[in-house]
Design an enzyme around this catalytic site. Structure first.
Site, PDB file in Angstrom:
ATOM      1  N   THR A 136      56.131 -50.339  -6.746  1.00  0.00           N
ATOM      2  CA  THR A 136      57.242 -50.399  -7.692  1.00  0.00           C
ATOM      3  C   THR A 136      57.982 -49.064  -7.598  1.00  0.00           C
ATOM      4  N   ASP A 185      50.659 -57.357  -4.875  1.00  0.00           N
ATOM      5  CA  ASP A 185      50.727 -57.396  -6.334  1.00  0.00           C
ATOM      6  C   ASP A 185      49.362 -57.797  -6.900  1.00  0.00           C
ATOM      7  N   THR A 199      43.920 -45.644 -21.537  1.00  0.00           N
ATOM      8  CA  THR A 199      44.640 -44.502 -22.089  1.00  0.00           C
ATOM      9  C   THR A 199      44.241 -44.247 -23.541  1.00  0.00           C
ATOM     10  N   ASP A 200      44.464 -43.022 -23.994  1.00  0.00           N
ATOM     11  CA  ASP A 200      44.206 -42.723 -25.410  1.00  0.00           C
ATOM     12  C   ASP A 200      45.235 -43.384 -26.331  1.00  0.00           C
ATOM     13  N   GLU A 201      46.348 -43.849 -25.739  1.00  0.00           N
ATOM     14  CA  GLU A 201      47.412 -44.411 -26.594  1.00  0.00           C
ATOM     15  C   GLU A 201      46.983 -45.691 -27.304  1.00  0.00           C
ATOM     16  N   TYR A 232      53.843 -50.545 -24.381  1.00  0.00           N
ATOM     17  CA  TYR A 232      52.953 -50.062 -23.314  1.00  0.00           C
ATOM     18  C   TYR A 232      51.507 -50.004 -23.817  1.00  0.00           C
ATOM     19  N   ALA A 274      50.159 -51.436 -26.338  1.00  0.00           N
ATOM     20  CA  ALA A 274      49.633 -52.765 -26.678  1.00  0.00           C
ATOM     21  C   ALA A 274      49.190 -53.510 -25.423  1.00  0.00           C
ATOM     22  N   LYS A 314      48.153 -52.130 -22.659  1.00  0.00           N
ATOM     23  CA  LYS A 314      46.918 -51.504 -22.180  1.00  0.00           C
ATOM     24  C   LYS A 314      45.731 -51.937 -23.058  1.00  0.00           C
ATOM     25  N   ASN A 352      46.910 -37.324 -21.828  1.00  0.00           N
ATOM     26  CA  ASN A 352      48.062 -37.090 -20.936  1.00  0.00           C
ATOM     27  C   ASN A 352      47.680 -36.273 -19.698  1.00  0.00           C
ATOM     28  N   LEU A 407      57.289 -36.199 -19.004  1.00  0.00           N
ATOM     29  CA  LEU A 407      57.766 -34.927 -19.568  1.00  0.00           C
ATOM     30  C   LEU A 407      57.603 -33.724 -18.622  1.00  0.00           C
ATOM     31  N   PRO A 416      61.783 -44.284 -30.316  1.00  0.00           N
ATOM     32  CA  PRO A 416      61.414 -45.180 -31.429  1.00  0.00           C
ATOM     33  C   PRO A 416      59.887 -45.329 -31.511  1.00  0.00           C
TER      34      PRO A 416
HETATM   35  P1  NAD Z   1      52.206 -44.590 -12.189  1.00  0.00           P
HETATM   36  O1  NAD Z   1      53.279 -45.328 -12.905  1.00  0.00           O
HETATM   37  O2  NAD Z   1      52.497 -43.252 -11.603  1.00  0.00           O
HETATM   38  O3  NAD Z   1      51.623 -45.494 -11.001  1.00  0.00           O
HETATM   39  C1  NAD Z   1      51.377 -46.864 -11.161  1.00  0.00           C
HETATM   40  C2  NAD Z   1      51.131 -47.452  -9.774  1.00  0.00           C
HETATM   41  O4  NAD Z   1      50.826 -48.835  -9.941  1.00  0.00           O
HETATM   42  C3  NAD Z   1      52.338 -47.369  -8.849  1.00  0.00           C
HETATM   43  O5  NAD Z   1      51.945 -46.953  -7.562  1.00  0.00           O
HETATM   44  C4  NAD Z   1      52.863 -48.784  -8.820  1.00  0.00           C
HETATM   45  O6  NAD Z   1      53.529 -49.118  -7.610  1.00  0.00           O
HETATM   46  C5  NAD Z   1      51.577 -49.593  -8.999  1.00  0.00           C
HETATM   47  N1  NAD Z   1      51.826 -50.932  -9.564  1.00  0.00           N
HETATM   48  C6  NAD Z   1      52.587 -51.245 -10.644  1.00  0.00           C
HETATM   49  N2  NAD Z   1      52.580 -52.568 -10.831  1.00  0.00           N
HETATM   50  C7  NAD Z   1      51.781 -53.113  -9.880  1.00  0.00           C
HETATM   51  C8  NAD Z   1      51.364 -54.434  -9.568  1.00  0.00           C
HETATM   52  N3  NAD Z   1      51.777 -55.493 -10.264  1.00  0.00           N
HETATM   53  N4  NAD Z   1      50.519 -54.606  -8.522  1.00  0.00           N
HETATM   54  C9  NAD Z   1      50.095 -53.554  -7.789  1.00  0.00           C
HETATM   55  N5  NAD Z   1      50.475 -52.282  -8.024  1.00  0.00           N
HETATM   56  C10 NAD Z   1      51.293 -52.065  -9.060  1.00  0.00           C
HETATM   57  O7  NAD Z   1      51.007 -44.504 -13.221  1.00  0.00           O
HETATM   58  P2  NAD Z   1      49.963 -43.334 -13.499  1.00  0.00           P
HETATM   59  O8  NAD Z   1      50.551 -42.360 -14.433  1.00  0.00           O
HETATM   60  O9  NAD Z   1      49.392 -42.903 -12.204  1.00  0.00           O
HETATM   61  O10 NAD Z   1      48.855 -44.154 -14.313  1.00  0.00           O
HETATM   62  C11 NAD Z   1      47.819 -44.853 -13.630  1.00  0.00           C
HETATM   63  C12 NAD Z   1      46.915 -45.506 -14.651  1.00  0.00           C
HETATM   64  O11 NAD Z   1      46.386 -44.507 -15.530  1.00  0.00           O
HETATM   65  C13 NAD Z   1      47.627 -46.516 -15.545  1.00  0.00           C
HETATM   66  O12 NAD Z   1      46.753 -47.593 -15.771  1.00  0.00           O
HETATM   67  C14 NAD Z   1      47.885 -45.753 -16.852  1.00  0.00           C
HETATM   68  O13 NAD Z   1      47.914 -46.629 -17.933  1.00  0.00           O
HETATM   69  C15 NAD Z   1      46.661 -44.857 -16.890  1.00  0.00           C
HETATM   70  N6  NAD Z   1      46.803 -43.577 -17.599  1.00  0.00           N
HETATM   71  C16 NAD Z   1      47.815 -42.719 -17.294  1.00  0.00           C
HETATM   72  C17 NAD Z   1      47.885 -41.475 -17.932  1.00  0.00           C
HETATM   73  C18 NAD Z   1      48.976 -40.487 -17.616  1.00  0.00           C
HETATM   74  O14 NAD Z   1      49.074 -39.458 -18.306  1.00  0.00           O
HETATM   75  N7  NAD Z   1      49.791 -40.709 -16.596  1.00  0.00           N
HETATM   76  C19 NAD Z   1      46.923 -41.134 -18.888  1.00  0.00           C
HETATM   77  C20 NAD Z   1      45.919 -42.058 -19.198  1.00  0.00           C
HETATM   78  C21 NAD Z   1      45.852 -43.263 -18.528  1.00  0.00           C
HETATM   79  O1  DAU Z   2      48.367 -40.285 -23.492  1.00  0.00           O
HETATM   80  C1  DAU Z   2      48.282 -40.894 -22.243  1.00  0.00           C
HETATM   81  C2  DAU Z   2      49.642 -41.411 -21.847  1.00  0.00           C
HETATM   82  O2  DAU Z   2      50.424 -40.267 -21.511  1.00  0.00           O
HETATM   83  C3  DAU Z   2      49.607 -42.399 -20.684  1.00  0.00           C
HETATM   84  O3  DAU Z   2      48.908 -43.551 -21.086  1.00  0.00           O
HETATM   85  C4  DAU Z   2      51.014 -42.786 -20.250  1.00  0.00           C
HETATM   86  O4  DAU Z   2      50.961 -43.600 -19.103  1.00  0.00           O
HETATM   87  C5  DAU Z   2      51.774 -41.506 -19.914  1.00  0.00           C
HETATM   88  O5  DAU Z   2      53.115 -41.819 -19.589  1.00  0.00           O
HETATM   89  C6  DAU Z   2      51.739 -40.539 -21.093  1.00  0.00           C
HETATM   90  O6  DAU Z   2      52.505 -41.058 -22.214  1.00  0.00           O
HETATM   91  P1  DAU Z   2      53.461 -40.135 -23.109  1.00  0.00           P
HETATM   92  O7  DAU Z   2      54.459 -40.989 -23.746  1.00  0.00           O
HETATM   93  O8  DAU Z   2      52.646 -39.229 -23.970  1.00  0.00           O
HETATM   94  O9  DAU Z   2      54.088 -39.217 -21.925  1.00  0.00           O
HETATM   95  P2  DAU Z   2      55.592 -38.712 -21.671  1.00  0.00           P
HETATM   96  O10 DAU Z   2      55.511 -37.749 -20.535  1.00  0.00           O
HETATM   97  O11 DAU Z   2      56.556 -39.836 -21.572  1.00  0.00           O
HETATM   98  O12 DAU Z   2      55.901 -37.900 -22.997  1.00  0.00           O
HETATM   99  C7  DAU Z   2      55.092 -36.808 -23.411  1.00  0.00           C
HETATM  100  C8  DAU Z   2      55.633 -36.321 -24.736  1.00  0.00           C
HETATM  101  O13 DAU Z   2      56.906 -35.722 -24.516  1.00  0.00           O
HETATM  102  C9  DAU Z   2      55.876 -37.421 -25.755  1.00  0.00           C
HETATM  103  O14 DAU Z   2      55.605 -36.914 -27.048  1.00  0.00           O
HETATM  104  C10 DAU Z   2      57.367 -37.729 -25.631  1.00  0.00           C
HETATM  105  C11 DAU Z   2      57.934 -36.381 -25.256  1.00  0.00           C
HETATM  106  N1  DAU Z   2      59.134 -36.411 -24.373  1.00  0.00           N
HETATM  107  C12 DAU Z   2      59.082 -37.158 -23.253  1.00  0.00           C
HETATM  108  C13 DAU Z   2      60.165 -37.203 -22.394  1.00  0.00           C
HETATM  109  C14 DAU Z   2      60.119 -38.064 -21.147  1.00  0.00           C
HETATM  110  C15 DAU Z   2      60.238 -35.643 -24.701  1.00  0.00           C
HETATM  111  O15 DAU Z   2      60.273 -34.925 -25.720  1.00  0.00           O
HETATM  112  N2  DAU Z   2      61.306 -35.679 -23.833  1.00  0.00           N
HETATM  113  C16 DAU Z   2      61.326 -36.440 -22.711  1.00  0.00           C
HETATM  114  O16 DAU Z   2      62.335 -36.461 -21.987  1.00  0.00           O
END
Ligand code: NAD
Ligand code: DAU
Length: 366
Positions: A37, A60, A131-133, A157, A159, A161, A186, A197, A303
């Site tokens: 994606t 997929d 995720t912790d969310e 998101y 919900a 997860k 995060n 972020l 929101p």
């Molecule tokens: P990301 O968005 O960077 O990567 C997601 C990957 O999944 C991409 O390579 C995408 O191509 C692939 N993908 C999406 N839909 C797909 C499908 N239908 N079939 C096959 N592949 C598909 O995500 P990330 O930040 O690396 O997060 C990975 C996992 O960790 C997720 O499950 C997320 O919920 C979880 N997570 C993320 C964080 C964070 O801070 N980023 C924290 C806690 C948990």
């Molecule tokens: O807690 C784990 C989660 O952390 C993962 O499950 C998600 O996949 C991952 O995207 C992340 O979610 P957040 O919403 O916490 O991450 P994000 O980087 O989008 O935002 C971090 C914080 O910063 C959040 O409080 C929103 C704020 N933010 C984010 C962006 C993109 C801003 O203030 N400005 C911004 O432009």
């Protein structure tokens, strides 16, 4: 030799995890399944292009026929399931893809594992990344989330997860599928897509663009370097107990505004120390005698924005001896350096469909 399926291995954490697993297990057959994606990047895994025990499958996780064929062909001992739609802001704009991939896709994968492993589940492991969310939002004085905190997801998101976690738990309980789940805070580090972020702030600061801060900037996140996350996942996959959930976190909470300030100061210091960087990033305030902090811009809040996340990772420490090793200051500095040196990685993203999405969503504030 063992065989592992890693879904979402071309995304941020997936990429880091594939590279980590290869270091730990030089001989394992690693199969990455990724739909590529907007968040997936095949070239992240170029280092494994000549690895005879590495296979990339562009596909997929919702495709049950494809999954069946892969399980038959590779007889996986391990599945580590990262593939997901992961960005909260996108889930607020449109949540259909989140339900499809995160709920239906996880279901398809669980079904494929259940069917393929029915006769011999022993010694196998299906590890679901969460995720912790899913736990909701904390007040300033609330205790951190534990594994028994009641689920209370607040965004589409979160919900989706939560739905996938419940499916994974139900497959462990009902069918005895050898499932583990980890709920992590995060992440930040190399290969993170610039909508999130940390990379957003770094790249915008380097390019002299506004640094959008949602609401009052006092929302708190618990930051963990992705390398620590990958190490914890590998430990749970190998040593975790069937049916158990493990929280993973760094115990490093910080309000967004402070984090953005830290990133700004780190970039300023790098540019002041290296005149070549000032020439390269000529629109960065630090290249012109000013501070990146001047770019901080308060924008309307997300929101339903969760106020605070914090993880209690005691179970992981008490059972498996894991503690995060990378400090926030060191990890963020390393991440700034990776993006400063990683233009070849982020430049194509900045000029592609992502730019149009950001403009459409936020006008010029991003
Ligand atoms: P990301 O968005 O960077 O990567 C997601 C990957 O999944 C991409 O390579 C995408 O191509 C692939 N993908 C999406 N839909 C797909 C499908 N239908 N079939 C096959 N592949 C598909 O995500 P990330 O930040 O690396 O997060 C990975 C996992 O960790 C997720 O499950 C997320 O919920 C979880 N997570 C993320 C964080 C964070 O801070 N980023 C924290 C806690 C948990
Ligand atoms: O807690 C784990 C989660 O952390 C993962 O499950 C998600 O996949 C991952 O995207 C992340 O979610 P957040 O919403 O916490 O991450 P994000 O980087 O989008 O935002 C971090 C914080 O910063 C959040 O409080 C929103 C704020 N933010 C984010 C962006 C993109 C801003 O203030 N400005 C911004 O432009």
């Amino acid at each position: 030799m063992s065989s592992i399926l890693i879904t979402g291995g071309a995304g941020f954490i997936g990429t880091n995890s594939v590279l980590h697993w290869r270091k730990l297990q030089p001989l394992d057959r690693i199969v990455v399944l990724d739909a590529l994606t907007y968040a997936g990047n095949r070239s992240n895994l170029d280092a494994l292009a000549v690895d005879p025990a590495f296979t990339f499958v562009h596909g997929d996780i919702c495709d049950g026929g494809l999954l069946k064929g892969l399980f038959e062909r590779y007889d996986f001992q391990r599945v580590v399931h990262f593939a997901a739609e992961s960005h909260v802001d996108r889930s607020i704009v449109s949540s259909e893809a989140f339900v499809r991939t995160n709920v239906l896709g996880t279901h398809a994968l669980l079904e494929a594992a259940r069917t393929a492993w029915r006769a011999s589940p022993e010694g196998r492991r299906f590890h679901h990344i969460s995720t912790d969310e899913v736990y909701g939002s904390l007040g300033p004085d609330d205790a951190p989330f534990t594994e028994t905190t009641r689920y209370d997801p607040k965004s589409p998101y979160a919900a989706s997860k939560a739905g996938s976690d419940f499916l994974a738990r139900s497959y462990a309980h009902t069918y005895g599928l050898p499932v583990t789940i980890s709920n992590c805070s995060n992440n930040y580090g190399p290969y993170q897509f610039p909508e999130k972020l940390v990379p957003l702030v770094i790249l915008n600061a380097l390019m002299g663009k506004p640094l959008p801060i949602y609401g009052d900037g006092m929302n708190v996140r618990d930051w963990l370097h992705v390398e620590d996350h990958c190490a914890a996942i590998a430990l749970v996959v190998e040593k975790g107990r069937d049916g158990e959930t493990y929280n993973i976190g760094g115990g490093q909470e910080m309000p967004n505004i402070e984090l953005v300030g830290l990133l700004c100061d780190t970039i300023d210091a790098r540019i002041v120390a290296d005149p070549a960087l000032a020439t390269k990033f000529k629109d960065c305030p630090a290249s012109n005698g000013r501070r990146c902090r001047d770019l901080m811009t308060f924008v309307p809040d997300r929101p339903g924005h969760d106020r605070r996340y914090a993880i209690c990772a005691d179970k992981l420490f008490n059972e498996l001896g894991f503690r995060a090793r990378i400090s926030l200051a060191d990890g963020m500095a390393r991440t700034v350096d990776w993006y400063i040196g990683g233009e070849a990685w982020w430049q194509p993203i900045q000029s592609g469909a992502y730019r149009d999405w950001m403009k459409q969503q936020y006008g010029t504030a991003h």
